[in-house]
Scaffold this motif. Structure first.
Motif, PDB file in Angstrom:
ATOM      1  N   LYS A 164       1.569 -78.231 -18.930  1.00 16.90           N
ATOM      2  CA  LYS A 164       0.971 -77.163 -18.103  1.00 16.90           C
ATOM      3  C   LYS A 164       0.721 -77.780 -16.624  1.00 16.90           C
ATOM      4  CE  LYS A 164      -2.349 -74.366 -19.282  1.00 16.90           C
ATOM      5  NZ  LYS A 164      -3.767 -73.881 -20.078  1.00 16.90           N
ATOM      6  N   GLN A 165       0.173 -79.149 -16.530  1.00 16.40           N
ATOM      7  CA  GLN A 165       0.021 -79.541 -15.400  1.00 16.40           C
ATOM      8  C   GLN A 165       1.179 -79.651 -14.554  1.00 16.40           C
ATOM      9  OE1 GLN A 165      -2.923 -79.678 -14.395  1.00 16.40           O
ATOM     10  NE2 GLN A 165      -4.457 -80.248 -15.971  1.00 16.40           N
ATOM     11  N   ARG A 166       2.136 -80.029 -15.269  1.00 16.67           N
ATOM     12  CA  ARG A 166       3.491 -80.728 -14.564  1.00 16.67           C
ATOM     13  C   ARG A 166       4.305 -79.046 -13.987  1.00 16.67           C
ATOM     14  NH1 ARG A 166       6.548 -84.550 -18.650  1.00 16.67           N
ATOM     15  NH2 ARG A 166       5.403 -86.478 -17.973  1.00 16.67           N
ATOM     16  N   SER A 167       4.036 -78.125 -14.775  1.00 17.84           N
ATOM     17  CA  SER A 167       4.671 -76.936 -14.154  1.00 17.84           C
ATOM     18  C   SER A 167       3.835 -76.263 -13.176  1.00 17.84           C
ATOM     19  CB  SER A 167       4.514 -75.747 -15.698  1.00 17.84           C
ATOM     20  OG  SER A 167       3.469 -75.336 -15.712  1.00 17.84           O
TER      21      SER A 167
ATOM     22  N   ASN B  38      15.429 -65.585  -9.056  1.00 19.69           N
ATOM     23  CA  ASN B  38      14.163 -65.474  -9.449  1.00 19.69           C
ATOM     24  C   ASN B  38      13.139 -66.520  -9.341  1.00 19.69           C
ATOM     25  OD1 ASN B  38      14.219 -62.376 -10.317  1.00 19.69           O
ATOM     26  ND2 ASN B  38      16.158 -63.215 -11.132  1.00 19.69           N
ATOM     27  N   ALA B  39      11.962 -66.273  -9.045  1.00 22.53           N
ATOM     28  CA  ALA B  39      11.018 -67.480  -9.097  1.00 22.53           C
ATOM     29  C   ALA B  39      10.892 -67.752 -10.378  1.00 22.53           C
ATOM     30  CB  ALA B  39       9.973 -66.992  -8.273  1.00 22.53           C
ATOM     31  N   PRO B  40      10.856 -69.178 -10.771  1.00 20.97           N
ATOM     32  CA  PRO B  40      10.433 -69.552 -12.072  1.00 20.97           C
ATOM     33  C   PRO B  40       9.074 -69.262 -12.654  1.00 20.97           C
ATOM     34  CG  PRO B  40      11.229 -71.515 -10.818  1.00 20.97           C
ATOM     35  CD  PRO B  40      11.079 -70.118  -9.986  1.00 20.97           C
ATOM     36  N   PHE B  41       8.166 -69.519 -11.827  1.00 20.12           N
ATOM     37  CA  PHE B  41       6.660 -69.386 -12.248  1.00 20.12           C
ATOM     38  C   PHE B  41       6.492 -69.874 -13.946  1.00 20.12           C
ATOM     39  CE2 PHE B  41       6.331 -65.426  -9.380  1.00 20.12           C
ATOM     40  CZ  PHE B  41       6.053 -66.296  -8.123  1.00 20.12           C
ATOM     41  N   TRP B  42       6.944 -71.342 -13.880  1.00 22.22           N
ATOM     42  CA  TRP B  42       6.740 -71.865 -15.333  1.00 22.22           C
ATOM     43  C   TRP B  42       5.560 -71.740 -15.897  1.00 22.22           C
ATOM     44  CZ3 TRP B  42      11.288 -73.074 -17.135  1.00 22.22           C
ATOM     45  CH2 TRP B  42      12.379 -73.364 -16.408  1.00 22.22           C
TER      46      TRP B  42
ATOM     47  N   ILE C  67       4.006 -76.012  -7.208  1.00 23.64           N
ATOM     48  CA  ILE C  67       3.556 -76.385  -5.608  1.00 23.64           C
ATOM     49  C   ILE C  67       4.512 -76.771  -5.090  1.00 23.64           C
ATOM     50  CG2 ILE C  67       1.908 -77.730  -4.610  1.00 23.64           C
ATOM     51  CD1 ILE C  67      -0.136 -77.396  -6.889  1.00 23.64           C
ATOM     52  N   ASP C  68       5.438 -77.560  -5.805  1.00 25.20           N
ATOM     53  CA  ASP C  68       6.522 -78.300  -4.933  1.00 25.20           C
ATOM     54  C   ASP C  68       7.533 -77.240  -4.488  1.00 25.20           C
ATOM     55  OD1 ASP C  68       5.533 -80.885  -4.975  1.00 25.20           O
ATOM     56  OD2 ASP C  68       6.560 -81.240  -7.214  1.00 25.20           O
ATOM     57  N   ASN C  69       7.909 -76.262  -5.151  1.00 26.08           N
ATOM     58  CA  ASN C  69       8.628 -75.132  -4.815  1.00 26.08           C
ATOM     59  C   ASN C  69       7.982 -74.447  -3.765  1.00 26.08           C
ATOM     60  OD1 ASN C  69      10.662 -75.556  -6.664  1.00 26.08           O
ATOM     61  ND2 ASN C  69       9.802 -74.225  -8.073  1.00 26.08           N
ATOM     62  N   GLN C  70       6.862 -74.289  -3.694  1.00 27.05           N
ATOM     63  CA  GLN C  70       6.465 -73.602  -2.533  1.00 27.05           C
ATOM     64  C   GLN C  70       6.520 -74.523  -1.183  1.00 27.05           C
ATOM     65  OE1 GLN C  70       2.291 -71.877  -3.472  1.00 27.05           O
ATOM     66  NE2 GLN C  70       3.097 -71.208  -5.271  1.00 27.05           N
ATOM     67  N   ILE C  71       5.857 -75.699  -1.305  1.00 26.04           N
ATOM     68  CA  ILE C  71       6.169 -76.702  -0.237  1.00 26.04           C
ATOM     69  C   ILE C  71       7.375 -76.824   0.490  1.00 26.04           C
ATOM     70  CG2 ILE C  71       5.899 -79.045   0.562  1.00 26.04           C
ATOM     71  CD1 ILE C  71       3.463 -79.315  -1.519  1.00 26.04           C
TER      72      ILE C  71
ATOM     73  N   GLU D 294      20.169 -78.181 -13.730  1.00 24.79           N
ATOM     74  CA  GLU D 294      18.929 -78.535 -13.468  1.00 24.79           C
ATOM     75  C   GLU D 294      17.906 -77.873 -14.153  1.00 24.79           C
ATOM     76  OE1 GLU D 294      19.265 -79.251  -9.109  1.00 24.79           O
ATOM     77  OE2 GLU D 294      17.694 -77.863  -8.945  1.00 24.79           O
ATOM     78  N   VAL D 295      17.754 -76.630 -14.090  1.00 25.96           N
ATOM     79  CA  VAL D 295      16.828 -75.824 -14.592  1.00 25.96           C
ATOM     80  C   VAL D 295      16.680 -75.522 -16.022  1.00 25.96           C
ATOM     81  CG1 VAL D 295      15.937 -73.231 -14.753  1.00 25.96           C
ATOM     82  CG2 VAL D 295      16.708 -74.108 -12.589  1.00 25.96           C
ATOM     83  N   ALA D 296      17.969 -75.790 -16.818  1.00 29.11           N
ATOM     84  CA  ALA D 296      18.337 -76.074 -18.012  1.00 29.11           C
ATOM     85  C   ALA D 296      17.485 -77.189 -18.413  1.00 29.11           C
ATOM     86  CB  ALA D 296      19.632 -75.981 -18.585  1.00 29.11           C
ATOM     87  N   GLN D 297      17.743 -78.206 -18.059  1.00 34.98           N
ATOM     88  CA  GLN D 297      16.979 -79.505 -18.200  1.00 34.98           C
ATOM     89  C   GLN D 297      15.482 -79.236 -18.239  1.00 34.98           C
ATOM     90  OE1 GLN D 297      18.253 -82.558 -19.612  1.00 34.98           O
ATOM     91  NE2 GLN D 297      16.222 -82.632 -20.144  1.00 34.98           N
ATOM     92  N   LEU D 298      15.150 -78.634 -16.955  1.00 32.12           N
ATOM     93  CA  LEU D 298      13.583 -78.413 -16.812  1.00 32.12           C
ATOM     94  C   LEU D 298      13.136 -77.777 -18.014  1.00 32.12           C
ATOM     95  CD1 LEU D 298      11.981 -79.451 -14.482  1.00 32.12           C
ATOM     96  CD2 LEU D 298      12.319 -77.458 -13.250  1.00 32.12           C
ATOM     97  N   ALA D 299      13.702 -76.688 -18.437  1.00 35.69           N
ATOM     98  CA  ALA D 299      13.113 -75.830 -19.496  1.00 35.69           C
ATOM     99  C   ALA D 299      13.150 -76.725 -20.709  1.00 35.69           C
ATOM    100  CB  ALA D 299      14.003 -74.683 -19.705  1.00 35.69           C
ATOM    101  N   MET D 300      13.821 -77.563 -21.073  1.00 37.52           N
ATOM    102  CA  MET D 300      13.887 -78.305 -22.163  1.00 37.52           C
ATOM    103  C   MET D 300      12.898 -79.369 -22.207  1.00 37.52           C
ATOM    104  SD  MET D 300      16.301 -77.530 -23.983  1.00 37.52           S
ATOM    105  CE  MET D 300      16.047 -75.936 -23.485  1.00 37.52           C
ATOM    106  N   ASN D 301      12.545 -79.781 -20.896  1.00 34.61           N
ATOM    107  CA  ASN D 301      11.519 -80.679 -20.536  1.00 34.61           C
ATOM    108  C   ASN D 301      10.173 -80.068 -20.776  1.00 34.61           C
ATOM    109  OD1 ASN D 301      13.411 -82.627 -19.813  1.00 34.61           O
ATOM    110  ND2 ASN D 301      12.851 -82.521 -17.724  1.00 34.61           N
TER     111      ASN D 301
END
Ligand code: PEP
Ligand code: MN
Length: 339
Positions: free
Chosen positions: A260-263, A168-172, A268-272, A203-210
């Protein structure tokens, strides 16, 4: 910030499976000095195919009661109907969640909200299958209006028409906007359903924490390879404990604007990265056509057209320099690949 950890199998398959998984989780948390707030297991499973394993149903509830009594960890299950809420109460299970499929239907969500109204149930609301923040918030508000004191949100990603490395796409930006709109609401991430594969979960778990999430709901199974549903995404309890204890829990989320900006950047990075990979694959197909038709690999006019597509924002000379370097790399890689 105190974090909430939830772990347990996708589905309650048998008494033995539940007790073995709970036992291992309890042992691991003790060893690593962690605390597990809730033990999860789906008693009723919503499956796409009619012949898939749909959970043990009501039979699973006494097993979960046994888990609660033996390991002193409250159990939680997914509920889709008011009747299931009633059954949970009968077996003293007082923590439930609304799944992503139910979450698309406010009528059903309201029926569940009416069933838990003025009780001490804890309710978690997963994001709906469609990326609609208003719908997700509306569902959460139904439980707040039903006087439920502990309501939490769970981000499990969104099915996407675009091919994605994750299930599933994260769309953070969506859960982060939820945090902005409802700052007091705890938001957990479910990296299991988001990733669909164990290898991506840490890695997704860490991202969620960040990003300042308040915790994680992770699928764990005593024998993941034998799981009757979602086998590829269930972790061994020992791997789960290892992952949790390795998480970097510094509070990166103090500045919500930065988060917000980072997410958005991550989206964008995921799409690229998806598009670049698709492009490479297309190059392979084109190479095959060229080979069959005896057409040469390098075709200057064709490449000129590619260059022109990128000739935008001429006023920005730094950007032009970057694009020039990028195109050189792209052209060279594509020639190398075709050769
Ligand atoms: C689950 O958590 O068991 C589940 C079915 O998840 P989702 O509703 O997110 O698909
Ligand atoms: Mn599952």
């Amino acid at each position: 910030m105190e974090r909430i950890w939830i772990a347990g199998p996708c589905a309650a398959e048998s008494r033995t499976q539940l007790l073995a998984t709970a036992e291992q989780l309890a042992e691991q948390t003790r060893e690593k000095g962690l605390s597990l707030q809730y033990f999860r297991a789906g008693a009723w499973k919503v499956r796409s195919a009619p012949d898939s394993f749909a959970g043990a149903g009501e039979a699973a509830l006494p097993w979960l009661q046994e888990v609660q009594n033996s390991y002193h960890i409250p159990a939680c299950v997914e509920v889709m109907t008011a009747k299931q809420v009633e059954l949970c109460a009968k077996y003293d299970i007082r923590v439930v969640w609304v799944g992503a499929r139910t979450s698309v239907n406010p009528v059903e969500v309201q029926q569940i909200a009416d069933a838990v109204k003025h009780t001490d149930f804890t309710v978690m609301v997963k994001n709906p299958m469609i990326p609609d923040l208003k719908l997700w918030m509306g569902n959460i508000e139904r439980f707040l209006q039903a006087d439920i004191r502990r309501v939490m949100a769970i981000h499990r990603g969104f099915p996407d028409v675009q091919e994605n490395i994750y299930r599933n796409a994260p769309f953070w930006h969506i859960p982060i906007e939820l945090k902005v709109q409802m700052p007091d609401l705890p938001i957990l991430c479910d990296p299991s359903h988001l990733c669909g594969k164990v290898e991506w979960i840490p890695e997704v778990a860490q991202l969620a924490m960040n990003y300042g999430f308040n915790g994680l709901m992770v699928e764990c199974h005593c024998h993941p390879e034998q799981a009757l549903s979602d086998a590829a995404q269930q972790m061994l309890p020992s791997d789960w404990a290892e992952m949790i204890s390795r998480l970097d829990l510094r509070n990166d989320s103090a500045d919500l604007e930065l988060v917000k900006q980072r997410s958005t950047l991550e989206n964008i990075d995921n799409q690229i990265s998806t598009l670049l990979y698709q492009r490479m694959k297309m190059v392979d197909e084109i190479a095959e056509i060229k080979r069959k038709n005896h057409i040469s690999v390098v075709q200057p006019q064709q490449w000129q057209q590619v260059v022109e597509r990128y000739e935008k924002h001429k006023e920005d000379s730094d950007y032009q320099l970057f694009i020039k370097r990028f195109l050189q790399l792209l052209h060279q890689s594509s020639i190398d690949r075709q050769k």
